[in-house]
Scaffold this motif. Sequence first.
Motif, mmCIF file in Angstrom:
data_model
loop_
_atom_site.group_PDB
_atom_site.id
_atom_site.type_symbol
_atom_site.label_atom_id
_atom_site.label_comp_id
_atom_site.label_asym_id
_atom_site.label_seq_id
_atom_site.Cartn_x
_atom_site.Cartn_y
_atom_site.Cartn_z
ATOM 1 N N ASP A 4 61.838 89.472 21.051
ATOM 2 C CA ASP A 4 60.580 90.089 21.465
ATOM 3 C C ASP A 4 59.958 90.810 20.268
ATOM 4 O O ASP A 4 60.650 91.185 19.320
ATOM 5 C CB ASP A 4 60.802 91.119 22.580
ATOM 6 C CG ASP A 4 61.290 90.510 23.875
ATOM 7 O OD1 ASP A 4 61.201 89.277 24.028
ATOM 8 O OD2 ASP A 4 61.782 91.268 24.738
ATOM 9 N N LYS A 6 57.212 94.149 19.555
ATOM 10 C CA LYS A 6 56.459 95.273 20.126
ATOM 11 C C LYS A 6 55.525 95.818 19.059
ATOM 12 O O LYS A 6 55.950 96.093 17.928
ATOM 13 C CB LYS A 6 57.402 96.378 20.626
ATOM 14 C CG LYS A 6 56.716 97.448 21.476
ATOM 15 C CD LYS A 6 57.729 98.426 22.026
ATOM 16 C CE LYS A 6 57.090 99.383 23.035
ATOM 17 N NZ LYS A 6 56.694 98.708 24.282
ATOM 18 N N ALA A 11 47.361 97.598 15.891
ATOM 19 C CA ALA A 11 46.766 96.803 16.964
ATOM 20 C C ALA A 11 45.421 97.424 17.329
ATOM 21 O O ALA A 11 45.364 98.584 17.736
ATOM 22 C CB ALA A 11 47.683 96.763 18.185
ATOM 23 N N HIS A 12 44.338 96.664 17.143
ATOM 24 C CA HIS A 12 42.978 97.167 17.355
ATOM 25 C C HIS A 12 42.658 98.326 16.415
ATOM 26 O O HIS A 12 41.767 99.128 16.687
ATOM 27 C CB HIS A 12 42.756 97.596 18.809
ATOM 28 C CG HIS A 12 42.658 96.456 19.774
ATOM 29 N ND1 HIS A 12 41.464 95.865 20.124
ATOM 30 C CD2 HIS A 12 43.611 95.794 20.472
ATOM 31 C CE1 HIS A 12 41.675 94.894 20.988
ATOM 32 N NE2 HIS A 12 42.987 94.818 21.210
ATOM 33 N N TYR A 19 55.659 96.878 13.380
ATOM 34 C CA TYR A 19 55.947 95.774 14.295
ATOM 35 C C TYR A 19 57.455 95.704 14.500
ATOM 36 O O TYR A 19 58.211 95.430 13.560
ATOM 37 C CB TYR A 19 55.401 94.462 13.722
ATOM 38 C CG TYR A 19 53.965 94.609 13.253
ATOM 39 C CD1 TYR A 19 52.936 94.833 14.164
ATOM 40 C CD2 TYR A 19 53.651 94.590 11.894
ATOM 41 C CE1 TYR A 19 51.626 95.002 13.735
ATOM 42 C CE2 TYR A 19 52.340 94.761 11.462
ATOM 43 C CZ TYR A 19 51.340 94.967 12.383
ATOM 44 O OH TYR A 19 50.046 95.154 11.962
ATOM 45 N N PRO A 453 46.693 91.712 19.959
ATOM 46 C CA PRO A 453 47.587 92.494 20.816
ATOM 47 C C PRO A 453 47.076 93.907 21.056
ATOM 48 O O PRO A 453 46.265 94.434 20.284
ATOM 49 C CB PRO A 453 48.894 92.517 20.023
ATOM 50 C CG PRO A 453 48.463 92.387 18.596
ATOM 51 C CD PRO A 453 47.246 91.497 18.610
ATOM 52 N N GLU A 454 47.579 94.514 22.113
ATOM 53 C CA GLU A 454 47.254 95.897 22.444
ATOM 54 C C GLU A 454 48.310 96.826 21.853
ATOM 55 O O GLU A 454 49.447 96.424 21.594
ATOM 56 C CB GLU A 454 47.200 96.084 23.960
ATOM 57 C CG GLU A 454 46.157 95.231 24.653
ATOM 58 C CD GLU A 454 44.738 95.584 24.253
ATOM 59 O OE1 GLU A 454 44.490 96.779 23.971
ATOM 60 O OE2 GLU A 454 43.895 94.673 24.201
ATOM 61 N N HIS A 455 47.934 98.078 21.652
ATOM 62 C CA HIS A 455 48.878 99.077 21.168
ATOM 63 C C HIS A 455 50.024 99.231 22.163
ATOM 64 O O HIS A 455 49.807 99.369 23.364
ATOM 65 C CB HIS A 455 48.159 100.417 20.974
ATOM 66 C CG HIS A 455 49.045 101.505 20.460
ATOM 67 N ND1 HIS A 455 49.737 101.401 19.278
ATOM 68 C CD2 HIS A 455 49.362 102.735 20.982
ATOM 69 C CE1 HIS A 455 50.429 102.507 19.071
ATOM 70 N NE2 HIS A 455 50.231 103.324 20.093
ATOM 71 N N LEU A 456 51.250 99.166 21.670
ATOM 72 C CA LEU A 456 52.504 99.281 22.423
ATOM 73 C C LEU A 456 52.793 98.075 23.313
ATOM 74 O O LEU A 456 53.736 98.111 24.111
ATOM 75 C CB LEU A 456 52.541 100.570 23.268
ATOM 76 C CG LEU A 456 52.444 101.888 22.479
ATOM 77 C CD1 LEU A 456 52.546 103.073 23.425
ATOM 78 C CD2 LEU A 456 53.541 101.969 21.417
ATOM 79 N N GLN A 457 52.026 97.016 23.171
ATOM 80 C CA GLN A 457 52.307 95.802 23.941
ATOM 81 C C GLN A 457 53.585 95.140 23.432
ATOM 82 O O GLN A 457 53.845 95.077 22.241
ATOM 83 C CB GLN A 457 51.135 94.809 23.812
ATOM 84 C CG GLN A 457 51.322 93.526 24.606
ATOM 85 C CD GLN A 457 50.140 92.583 24.469
ATOM 86 O OE1 GLN A 457 49.141 92.906 23.819
ATOM 87 N NE2 GLN A 457 50.252 91.411 25.062
ATOM 88 N N THR A 458 54.387 94.652 24.372
ATOM 89 C CA THR A 458 55.584 93.875 24.045
ATOM 90 C C THR A 458 55.339 92.419 24.435
ATOM 91 O O THR A 458 54.861 92.135 25.534
ATOM 92 C CB THR A 458 56.815 94.402 24.792
ATOM 93 O OG1 THR A 458 57.064 95.762 24.402
ATOM 94 C CG2 THR A 458 58.056 93.559 24.471
ATOM 95 N N VAL A 459 55.656 91.510 23.517
ATOM 96 C CA VAL A 459 55.448 90.074 23.754
ATOM 97 C C VAL A 459 56.768 89.336 23.549
ATOM 98 O O VAL A 459 57.446 89.540 22.549
ATOM 99 C CB VAL A 459 54.373 89.498 22.818
ATOM 100 C CG1 VAL A 459 54.204 87.995 23.044
ATOM 101 C CG2 VAL A 459 53.038 90.221 23.006
#
Length: 465
Positions: A4, A6, A11-12, A19, A453-459
């Motif tokens: 993953d 994060k 981000a933005h 990362y 991606p968004e701030h603090l988004q996990t992918v």
Amino acid sequence: MDLDIKFLGGAHTVTGSKYLLDFRGPQRRHQVLVDCGLFQGLKELRLRNREALPLEPADIETVVLTHAHIDHTGYLPRLYKDGFRGRILCTAATHDMLRILLLDSAKLQEEEAAFANHHGYSKHRPALPLYTTADAERVLELVQSFGYDTPVPVADGVSVVFRDAGHILGSAIVQMQVQGDEQLKRLVFSGDLGRYDTPLLHDPTPIATADVLLVESTYGNRDNRIADPEGELARIVNEALARGGCLVIPAFAVGRTQTLLYYLKRLRRLGRIPRVPVYVDSPMAISVSGLYPRHPDDHKLGEGNVFEFDGLRFVQEQSESKNLNSLGGGAIIISASGMCTGGRILHHLTHRLPRANDTVLLVGYQAEGTRGRSLQEGATTIKIFGEQVPVRCHVTLLDGFSAHADRSELLRWLGHFSKPPKRTFVVHGDEAGALGLQQALAQELHWPSVIVPEHLQTVELFRGI
């Protein structure tokens, strides 16, 4: 193995790049951080530096750095303060720069807290630095440096190779190879990409393959290259000096100051500008300039004292810096920081902004919420040290000196991929820059799965590799 990512920063926004990669297998888990930057600019962003990370810093095994700029490294002393004791991997020139930049950042943190306490303008009683010089000294002991184009082990089945990014001395594109139980995956982190055909640094290294790509987008929505940067700089210098005042240039100590010195040296030699004194009033910029002879293969200028010329004066002492305030005219003053967020430039601006015959030249990207952005947008007053300073001087912008690839150059670099990555994340750009590059990748290169991606988004990147 599962993996993953994060997005803890970048981000933005153009600052705070961090990362987090979380590798998990049946009998192993590794947490690796790529870049560890400080948030700058808007207050709402700067406040994130004080927030606890959504993880235990002690669990991070390794930090991999793309380059030394504070928005990519400036959180390292805080990470150490909060428990990190792993390895920090970077190029040799980045290692040298880190000692300069992190110690300077810590000193500024301490000085600003002391100044706020003395003058009582902080909401906090007492104001405390985000970290101290001691924190910076200790985290530097964890740094290990490597050359370009050499595989470096990071964790079980994970290695990186640093490729020249051409952004600043030592800057790198990080190619990461992940050998899972059944598959091999490649991740690429662009870091900050430099420009093509510059006089100081090499072109960014082309990359052909990636399963996952993180690409910066500082100028993702626009071009900012100018046809004749020498001529434009000469025009601005001559006009500023003709007004009878001084030319003050807020410039990043790393990269921008050295580029300016190269052009000023050349313009003086060609007789295109007057031979007035040029003051570099930034101990950090002076130290960084001294690194170029130590890393001659990382730039185009060769060996020796590549920036020095008759009339150039390096200002080290604070007392000498203050004496520059008495100069009525006929001088060029280069001082940090480039976005006017801190450092000696603030004292120069306090004295120069109210003077109608002086000129302030902005030579790079000014992030939203910084004093530089306010000056760029025509503010009539600027708040410095708790006081509103009137802006009566001339303010001009020379955008083409940015060390960041612009939109066309980003697309040129991205065009080297033999096929689109399975996933591309557009990072390290404000809203307009990130969305602009996302649109260009989708419409012009026809890449699938391009994500802002968004701030603090996990992918979730991979499962069962």
